[in-house]
Design a protein around this motif. Structure first.
Motif, PDB file in Angstrom:
ATOM      1  N   ASP A   1      -4.320   7.681  -1.582  1.00  0.00           N
ATOM      2  CA  ASP A   1      -4.398   6.715  -0.475  1.00  0.00           C
ATOM      3  C   ASP A   1      -5.788   6.053  -0.471  1.00  0.00           C
ATOM      4  OD1 ASP A   1      -3.737   5.489   2.064  1.00  0.00           O
ATOM      5  OD2 ASP A   1      -4.813   7.080   3.090  1.00  0.00           O
TER       6      ASP A   1
ATOM      7  N   HIS B   1       0.837  -1.201   0.000  1.00  0.00           N
ATOM      8  CA  HIS B   1       0.000   0.000   0.000  1.00  0.00           C
ATOM      9  C   HIS B   1       0.873   1.252   0.000  1.00  0.00           C
ATOM     10  CE1 HIS B   1      -3.007   2.946   1.162  1.00  0.00           C
ATOM     11  NE2 HIS B   1      -2.330   3.200   2.264  1.00  0.00           N
TER      12      HIS B   1
ATOM     13  N   HIS C   1       3.832   7.557   4.999  1.00  0.00           N
ATOM     14  CA  HIS C   1       2.596   8.087   5.558  1.00  0.00           C
ATOM     15  C   HIS C   1       1.966   7.191   6.632  1.00  0.00           C
ATOM     16  CE1 HIS C   1       0.503   5.524   2.598  1.00  0.00           C
ATOM     17  NE2 HIS C   1      -0.622   5.765   3.238  1.00  0.00           N
ATOM     18  N   ASP C   2       2.061   5.883   6.452  1.00  0.00           N
ATOM     19  CA  ASP C   2       1.415   4.979   7.413  1.00  0.00           C
ATOM     20  C   ASP C   2       2.403   4.261   8.334  1.00  0.00           C
ATOM     21  OD1 ASP C   2      -1.241   5.479   6.837  1.00  0.00           O
ATOM     22  OD2 ASP C   2      -1.430   3.866   5.359  1.00  0.00           O
TER      23      ASP C   2
HETATM   24 FE   LIG Z   1      -2.599   4.823   3.839  1.00  0.00          FE
END
Ligand SMILES: [Fe+2]
Ligand SMILES: [Fe+2]
Length: 481
Positions: A235, A120, A152-153
């Motif tokens: 996203d 992802h 980002h995650d």
């Molecule tokens: Fe994400």
């Protein structure tokens, strides 16, 4: 090369692209002839499908946006949360993209359930980079966007995996914890002098919405950095197009339609416009079904994103939907990731012993994309019929009788949804429940809908989880007679 959904794979098909799995380094190499055993393995690992090569698709070339090597390095760097390597990978990605003649993310990412988070992050970086490059941002900004997208995650690793992987509904505390992940990602990067404050800001703002309804700080509009706006939209796109334990994937066209619906509300308009230029609604190699019943595979892009060149099965005849006049009224009805009913859902339905019959729902909407979205949101639990006009709905009900629920759009050519429901009431009485699903929100229309006996009024764009919930409530409601 073409993409074949996992349920349509057959022994003897030849893999055109290797299938990676971080646990097995390379699960199946390019050129492998598929057998029953490895098809079964792809299914149990939750893969969506595979790229294969055959005579009808041999000359369909699907370009890579970034090289396979860079992709794999990205996955490893994100998995190790190694910021130095993430920055190197981002640089390689920017270089790969700068060498493309045409920026378009044509290749679907093939991933298994257990690879979700790392794939992802790399996918989000690929899409974000493609958007940033297409917007012609300065190179430094493009690089920052790529680094922020890869990071980002990262903060999700601080959250209990039992919450991240939970299949059922999250309770309030769990939900709050999930919503802390942008802050956790930010904190993990805080002391790292390789990371600029721009990157940290983009990371912490990646769930902020245009209208201020996002988290963690409820920022809106210009308060949100451009890199965060880009990452936010792509996203959501990547999440929608992936298969998760609790949901089937959206086809690209449906996910894009969802994003379009969120323009100006959730997502920045310019970002969405650019996304539509770099993420194809019908990527080359994708299977499609046309409204005249023919099946085929997308062979090439045209200037019109909704009308690519289709190679028709089985004879391989090519039709340019943007030009061929014989096909001017033919459109693509479904594409690629054809949602298959899963075993689990069937079992769940059987368990409801008090009412084994699936409730019948009719979805009326003139937009094929909206119909598809509603259908995929409600997938599995209901018997769904989709109709493209209110007139078709009246005819259907005359022929087949009243369903349990009608989900009705309002603005449609010929006959609008509210008038249709007023007419329908005379035909079917009050037993059928009506839910309006529409982009129209003026007060008079809402009052008219209530008078026509609607049990609910839902505004587009609608989150699929919310729609499911409203539909289940609507079906349980008892109408006053
Ligand atoms: Fe994400
Ligand atoms: Fe996130």
């Amino acid at each position: 090369m073409r993409f074949v959904a996992v349920d349509n794979l057959e022994p003897g098909m030849i893999l055109a692209r290797k299938i990676i799995n971080r646990n097995v380094v390379s699960m199946l190499q390019k050129g492998v002839v598929l057998t029953d055993t490895n098809i079964a393995r792809l299914k149990t690992n939750g893969y969506l499908g595979a790229y294969i090569t055959d005579s009808i698709s041999a000359d369909i070339i699907i370009g890579e946006t970034i090289s396979e090597k860079t992709f794999e390095e990205g996955i490893a760097a994100v998995e190790d949360a190694d910021v130095g390597r993430i920055i190197d990978v981002a640089r390689d990605m920017v270089e790969d993209i700068s060498e493309l003649d045409r920026i378009s993310v044509d290749m679907l990412d093939l991933r298994s359930f257990d690879d979700y988070t790392y794939h992802h992050s790399v996918n989000v970086a690929v899409y974000a980079l493609a958007v940033a490059a297409k917007m012609e941002l300065p190179e430094e900004k493009i690089q920052e966007t790529a680094v922020a997208a890869l990071c980002h995650d990262l903060g999700k690793t601080k959250i209990d995996p039992a919450i991240i992987n939970k299949k059922g509904r999250l309770n309030d505390d769990e939900f709050e914890e999930i919503r802390r992940h942008p802050q956790y990602s930010y904190d993990m990067l805080y002391d790292n002098n390789l990371i600029s404050s721009n990157v940290r800001q983009a990371v912490i703002c990646h769930h902020e919405n245009e209208n201020g309804s996002g988290y963690p700080n409820g920022k809106e509009g210009d308060e949100i950095p451009l890199a965060a706006k880009i990452i936010h939209a792509v996203d959501v796109y990547d999440a929608l197009t992936s298969r998760r334990a609790y949901k089937e994937p959206y086809a690209p066209v449906d996910a894009l339609e969802y994003i379009i619906g969120g323009q100006g509300i959730l997502f920045d308009r310019k970002v969405v416009e650019t996304m539509l230029e770099v993420i194809p609604a019908y990527p080359p190699g994708m299977d499609v079904i046309l409204s005249n019943g023919e099946r085929g595979v997308v062979a090439a892009h045209t200037k019109n994103a909704a009308r690519p060149v289709i190679r028709i099965f089985p004879d391989g005849r090519e039709v340019d939907l943007s030009k061929n006049e014989g096909y001017s009224s033919v459109f693509i009805t479904s594409s690629g990731l054809l949602v298959q009913e899963s075993k689990d859902v069937e079992v769940l339905n059987e368990d409801r012993s008090d009412d084994n019959r699936k409730k019948r729902i009719v979805v009326v909407d003139d937009s094929s994309i909206s119909r598809g979205q509603t259908q995929s949101a409600l997938f599995g639990d209901y018997e769904i019929t989709t109709l493209e006009s209110a007139v078709a709905c009246l005819n259907y009900i005359k022929a087949k009788g009243a369903p349990d629920l009608i989900i009705m759009d309002i603005e449609m050519p010929m006959l609008d949804g509210v008038t249709a429901v007023e007419k329908l009431r005379g035909m079917i009485g009050n037993d059928t429940k009506i839910v309006f699903l529409t982009a129209v929100a003026d007060r008079d229309t809402v009052i008219r809908c209530k008078k026509a006996g609607a049990v609910d009024y839902i505004l587009k764009p609608v989150n699929p989880v919310y729609l499911r919930e409203r539909v289940s409530i609507a079906l349980d409601k008892n109408l006053e007679r």
